[in-house]
Design an enzyme around this catalytic site. Sequence first.
Site, mmCIF file in Angstrom:
data_model
loop_
_atom_site.group_PDB
_atom_site.id
_atom_site.type_symbol
_atom_site.label_atom_id
_atom_site.label_comp_id
_atom_site.label_asym_id
_atom_site.label_seq_id
_atom_site.Cartn_x
_atom_site.Cartn_y
_atom_site.Cartn_z
ATOM 1 C CB SER A 97 -1.505 25.854 -13.124
ATOM 2 O OG SER A 97 -1.597 27.165 -12.866
ATOM 3 C CG HIS A 231 2.821 27.255 -9.941
ATOM 4 N ND1 HIS A 231 1.484 27.143 -9.107
ATOM 5 C CD2 HIS A 231 2.579 27.420 -10.995
ATOM 6 C CE1 HIS A 231 0.498 27.264 -9.936
ATOM 7 N NE2 HIS A 231 1.148 27.417 -11.217
#
Length: 260
Positions: A97, A231
């Site tokens: 991320s 995610h």
Amino acid sequence: MALPAADESLWLRRFHPRPNAAVRLVCLPHAGGAASSYAPLSALLPPSVQALAVQYPGRQDRRHDTPLESVHELAQAVFEALRPSAGQGPLALFGHSMGASVGFEVARLLEDELGVVPAVLFASGRPAPSLHRSLGIHRMDDAGIIAELQAVSGTDDRVLDNAELLRLTLPSLRSDYKAAETYRYRPGPKLACDIVGLTGDGDNRVSIEEVAAWKEHTAGSFTLQVFPGGHFYLQEQKAAVAGVLTDTLRAATRTGHPLH
């Protein structure tokens, strides 16, 4: 703003010391993440891979240090921590991320300022640098940030359910989200190092196409790895990811030292 001192002992954590490692893998956390988020992955890597988990300021044992609010500042500080030993054997980068953006900028600094080409940049769960997206999370109130944490399922429920822990965590979270969301790619040469993009097939924050676009940022090879999960697919797919890292580093470093 003035950057905190960037010595290795301040910024890097070795959860599993491997003095005979053939390659060092610098692991850069996501927004709100700490070095400890990489301890499970470090445990699964072979003796020939030394994981170095980055500890950003403002969390855990650095909770009294002022958080940085810029990807470029974070990258510069990590680079300074790596500088003294950067040329001492193969070095690779793994960022998840926000950490992928930091890793990209660290790789640029290594190549541009020291002529050190990382063995591989592993870019996980993040759109390519040239693709900008912001949900404005860093401008939300505390409840909005907490809702985002719940939506992506990347934070321990024990933190979300503990008001005191949340109070201590939210300042660094907000700073990290500001860094991630205000990051802007500065045009320049492609990286010389290879890039491996990694993502979850159910990620509701980043599309597979956005991760695949990392191929535009390397003059080397690009490989895309898609895993089951959202995610934070890494939490459930640690063993599979460790296998990809090990196989990729074995091929990329070609040091003559088997990674087993």
